[in-house]
Design a protein around this motif. Structure first.
Motif, PDB file in Angstrom:
ATOM      1  N   ILE A   1       1.801  -2.642 -15.370  1.00 24.57           N
ATOM      2  CA  ILE A   1       1.718  -2.180 -13.995  1.00 24.57           C
ATOM      3  C   ILE A   1       0.491  -1.287 -13.879  1.00 24.57           C
ATOM      4  O   ILE A   1       0.295  -0.390 -14.694  1.00 24.57           O
ATOM      5  CB  ILE A   1       2.971  -1.398 -13.569  1.00 24.57           C
ATOM      6  N   PHE A   2      -0.335  -1.545 -12.860  1.00 25.21           N
ATOM      7  CA  PHE A   2      -1.531  -0.755 -12.612  1.00 25.21           C
ATOM      8  C   PHE A   2      -1.362   0.026 -11.316  1.00 25.21           C
ATOM      9  O   PHE A   2      -0.664  -0.413 -10.409  1.00 25.21           O
ATOM     10  CB  PHE A   2      -2.760  -1.653 -12.528  1.00 25.21           C
ATOM     11  N   ALA A   3      -2.033   1.198 -11.244  1.00 25.50           N
ATOM     12  CA  ALA A   3      -1.952   2.018 -10.037  1.00 25.50           C
ATOM     13  C   ALA A   3      -3.278   2.684  -9.762  1.00 25.50           C
ATOM     14  O   ALA A   3      -4.061   2.941 -10.680  1.00 25.50           O
ATOM     15  CB  ALA A   3      -0.860   3.086 -10.204  1.00 25.50           C
ATOM     16  N   CYS A   4      -3.563   2.962  -8.497  1.00 20.28           N
ATOM     17  CA  CYS A   4      -4.770   3.701  -8.163  1.00 20.28           C
ATOM     18  C   CYS A   4      -4.530   4.591  -6.963  1.00 20.28           C
ATOM     19  O   CYS A   4      -3.541   4.444  -6.245  1.00 20.28           O
ATOM     20  CB  CYS A   4      -5.963   2.774  -7.935  1.00 20.28           C
ATOM     21  N   GLY A   5      -5.449   5.553  -6.751  1.00 14.37           N
ATOM     22  CA  GLY A   5      -5.269   6.497  -5.662  1.00 14.37           C
ATOM     23  C   GLY A   5      -6.437   7.441  -5.555  1.00 14.37           C
ATOM     24  O   GLY A   5      -7.573   7.098  -5.850  1.00 14.37           O
ATOM     25  N   SER A   6      -6.192   8.644  -5.114  1.00 17.85           N
ATOM     26  CA  SER A   6      -7.239   9.646  -4.953  1.00 17.85           C
ATOM     27  C   SER A   6      -6.764  10.976  -5.519  1.00 17.85           C
ATOM     28  O   SER A   6      -5.670  11.059  -6.073  1.00 17.85           O
ATOM     29  CB  SER A   6      -7.592   9.788  -3.471  1.00 17.85           C
ATOM     30  N   ASP A   7      -7.622  11.984  -5.406  1.00 20.12           N
ATOM     31  CA  ASP A   7      -7.320  13.342  -5.872  1.00 20.12           C
ATOM     32  C   ASP A   7      -7.593  13.451  -7.369  1.00 20.12           C
ATOM     33  O   ASP A   7      -7.123  12.645  -8.154  1.00 20.12           O
ATOM     34  CB  ASP A   7      -5.869  13.706  -5.551  1.00 20.12           C
TER      35      ASP A   7
END
Length: 363
Positions: A346-352
């Motif tokens: 499972i891959f995830a991405c975002g900010s901060d």
């Protein structure tokens, strides 16, 4: 939805790969864990993510950004289209290391396709109305796909392709009238779920109501209908993501459908962050133990994974796990915007700047 939040656009961005094991089935306070940082080389908010397998991954987001990895997220290549300025591409669907489609969230509402790994892009659809705003784009296979926009002239704008995104046509089916203010959220390209033989579910919010709505279709040529789900809806709240969970004990047939969402504003508390259906979306109820706060994406752990069977939900404020979709355990205060499933990962991405690369149980 033109008023959707654009959280921390200029923040430092990384991509996350979530690796889970059977220890997730025990109580959350017994799961020591950490996150291993992996940089992507961009400083914009990433909200589109598509894993072809465990090696080839595409991500997209603000400032016409598209990036691509062919080594499981170890290194990245910037490959966004030229000439689109600050347009946000919050949807990406990849077929290989070379072929992918992207959809914009904003004006103009456009769809693009590349066949050379992002070295060049071809615009394959442009909406005529300034009200168009693509919230989701998904494909059943290498040919048939769909993109859904906020309402135009009182109904959702839906376009479909039968040639892998090389061309798109407006759906001829008469869709239900939208509620006043109704729209979807382009937070993670997760509000549209596709099933076999043309089945689909699409979650919305936007309207001021005690319930959110899902648009559903039971097959290729079947009519679209709506059903209410017990998740409050407003300009800032509603259904953000939907997925099918693993088969659970005590329920026949396929696994449950699970929606996550809430109010995306960090200053607001979301009393309901998830709901579940055990009859393919015909009826919905709140769940026993829900995710801790607003969640923007949810996926099932891939069947080929050696890790625990279950589901992962993420939002800007944290990550949760559920074995059955009905009881959720907090895993971490580290959050993401979106998720995608490879062959086993499972891959995830975002900010901060606090966002990291890989969830690993330790100890």
């Amino acid at each position: 939805m033109a008023s959707k939040t654009n959280i921390d656009i200029r923040c430092f961005i990384v991509l996350a790969m979530v690796a889970l094991n059977a220890s997730l089935l025990v109580a959350a306070d017994q799961i020591p864990s950490n996150w291993i940082v992996s940089e992507t080389g961009t400083n914009v908010s990433l909200r589109g993510l598509s894993a072809v397998d465990d090696e080839v991954i595409w991500a997209s987001g603000a400032a016409a950004t598209v990036i691509r990895s062919t080594d499981g997220g170890e290194t990245w290549k910037a490959c966004g289209p030229e000439g689109y300025g600050d347009l946000e591409f919050r949807c990406v669907c990849a077929f290989s290391a070379n072929v992918a489609c992207i959809a914009s969230a904003g004006t103009p509402a456009v769809l693009l396709r590349t066949e050379d790994g992002g070295d060049s892009w071809k615009e394959t659809f442009r909406a005529e109305s300034d009200a168009a705003f693509f919230d989701a784009m998904k494909f059943w296979d290498a040919d048939r796909g769909m993109a859904v926009s906020d309402p135009v002239d009182g109904r959702l704008l839906v376009v479909e392709t039968k040639d892998g995104g090389k061309s798109w046509q407006k759906l001829n089916t008469q869709l239900p009238l939208a509620r006043t203010g109704e729209a979807a959220f382009a937070a993670s390209n997760s509000s549209l779920l596709l099933g076999e033989d043309g089945r689909l579910w699409f979650g919305t919010g936007g309207a001021e109501s005690d319930t959110s709505r899902l648009y559903t279709r039971s097959g290729w040529n079947e009519p679209w209908v709506t059903v209410n789900a017990p998740m409050p809806s407003s300009q800032a709240s509603g259904i953000f993501a939907i997925c099918r969970g693993p088969e659970s004990d005590g329920h026949d047939g396929s696994g449950p459908l699970v929606c996550v969402g809430g109010d995306y504003r960090a200053t607001e508390t979301s009393e309901i962050t998830a709901c579940i259906s055990h009859d393919d979306g015909n009826s919905w109820r709140t769940i026993a133990e829900q995710p801790a706060s607003f969640r923007s994406a949810v996926v099932s752990i891939p069947a080929d994974s050696s890790q625990a069977k279950g589901m992962i939900a993420v939002g800007p404020a944290g990550t949760d796990f559920s074995a059955d979709g009905d009881t959720w355990q907090p895993l971490s205060d580290t959050g993401f915007h979106c998720l995608s499933v490879g062959k086993t990962q499972i891959f995830a991405c975002g900010s901060d700047g606090r966002f990291d690369d890989r969830f690993c149980p330790v100890g």
